[in-house]
Scaffold this active site. Structure first.
Site, short mmCIF file in Angstrom:
data_model
loop_
_atom_site.label_atom_id
_atom_site.label_comp_id
_atom_site.label_asym_id
_atom_site.label_seq_id
_atom_site.Cartn_x
_atom_site.Cartn_y
_atom_site.Cartn_z
N HIS A 1 28.02 -4.34 -119.53
CA HIS A 1 27.91 -5.26 -120.61
C HIS A 1 27.12 -6.54 -120.29
O HIS A 1 26.58 -7.34 -121.49
CB HIS A 1 29.01 -5.52 -121.53
N ASP B 1 31.83 0.56 -117.97
CA ASP B 1 31.19 -0.66 -118.00
C ASP B 1 30.92 -1.25 -116.47
O ASP B 1 31.37 -2.17 -116.06
CB ASP B 1 32.12 -1.63 -118.69
N GLN C 1 36.07 -15.39 -120.78
CA GLN C 1 34.63 -15.28 -121.28
C GLN C 1 33.82 -16.02 -120.29
O GLN C 1 33.95 -16.94 -119.72
CB GLN C 1 34.00 -15.96 -122.43
N GLY C 2 32.69 -15.32 -119.53
CA GLY C 2 32.22 -15.71 -118.59
C GLY C 2 32.36 -14.96 -117.07
O GLY C 2 31.59 -15.18 -116.18
N ASP C 3 33.70 -14.65 -116.93
CA ASP C 3 34.13 -13.96 -115.77
C ASP C 3 33.57 -12.53 -115.81
O ASP C 3 33.80 -12.11 -114.66
CB ASP C 3 35.67 -13.92 -115.75
N SER C 4 33.11 -12.08 -116.87
CA SER C 4 32.64 -10.73 -117.05
C SER C 4 31.91 -10.30 -115.61
O SER C 4 31.02 -11.01 -115.28
CB SER C 4 32.19 -10.22 -118.07
#
Ligand code: ARG
Length: 261
Positions: A78, A124, A213-216
């Site tokens: 993603h 993912d 959020q942003g660690d993905s």
């Protein structure tokens, strides 16, 4: 006319008061700040040299990743699905996003798991090929034989430059946190979409520590191996809602096909 003006002034005053109250209630006092990832602490890049971040050509960080070979990075689908290699950079060796340390590598190819649709549906995972081979230690992938690394209660390390609270701002520095893996039952209870084939969950029952959020795309590590890539979750660090990670061992063969041995 005067009436309209009066109402306008009244509205402005009320709006200003609401904004101040909003600020006061949303900005935590220094005592209850839980900085870093969520509930984590600073990590040195020399200790985690395989932790990289993905950025746009203008340098803004949007995801994490793991160097698994000199020129290969595992991340979340993603993060990169729909992106072009030309618009994507991988930054290695830069703990402080505001520094110019390390290497900014270009991307020559983006492989996204062919079954990937949305993070909550699984698959993912993605592999980026870099335009250069980085001379760094890299992280081995967990294999299907590493069942012990996926046992509930296993202590893991998560890393990233993501937000330090749900809806907060991203971290300037690399942060790390320690979280235990949950059981499949626990994660299934939290999330009907959970699949133990494609995902693994980590977090404390009471919350407080999590990726955000942003660690993905960034690493979740156990036993010195990459066991997952940060994928999704409800909010961040909420009690009863662990973080969900792509289960790397499930994609071992496919990933190795992309990475090479
Ligand atoms: N989807 C997020 C990202 O793109 C990661 C969210 C992880 N959430 C969590 N509660 N652990 O950065």
């Amino acid at each position: 006319m005067a009436n309209t003006l009066h109402r306008l002034v009244k509205f402005t005053v009320v709006a200003a008061i609401a904004a101040v109250v909003g600020l006061l209630t949303s900005v935590p006092s220094s005592a209850d700040v839980t900085p870093f990832v969520v509930g984590g602490s600073r990590a040195t890049i020399s200790q985690y040299p395989w932790t990289v971040f993905l950025s746009s050509t203008s340098g803004s960080q949007f995801c994490g990743g793991s160097l698994v070979k000199g020129d290969k990075v595992v991340t979340a689908a993603h993060c990169v699905s729909g992106r072009t290699p030309a618009s994507t950079r991988v930054v290695w060796g830069r703990e402080d996003k505001q520094s110019t340390a390390g290497i900014v590598a270009g991307v020559t190819a983006i492989w996204v798991h062919p079954d990937y649709r949305t993070a909550t549906a699984g698959s993912d995972v993605a592999v980026l090929t870099l335009d250069q081979s980085i001379n760094s230690t890299y992280l081995p992938l967990a294999t299907p034989a590493d069942t012990d690394l996926y046992t509930a209660g296993t202590s893991t390390t998560v890393l990233g430059w993501g937000t330090t609270s749900s809806g907060g701002s991203a971290s300037r520095y690399l942060l790390k946190a320690t979280v235990p893996l949950t059981s499949d039952e626990t994660c299934q209870t939290a999330y009907p979409q959970y699949s133990s084939l494609s995902m693994v969950c980590a977090g404390f029952p009471e919350g407080g520590v999590d990726t955000c959020q942003g660690d993905s795309g960034g690493p979740i590590v156990a036993g010195g191996k990459l066991i997952g890539a940060t994928s999704w979750g409800r909010g961040c660090a909420l009690a009863g809602y662990p973080g969900v990670y792509s289960r790397v061992a499930s994609y071992y063969d496919l990933l190795i096909e992309q990475i090479g041995v």
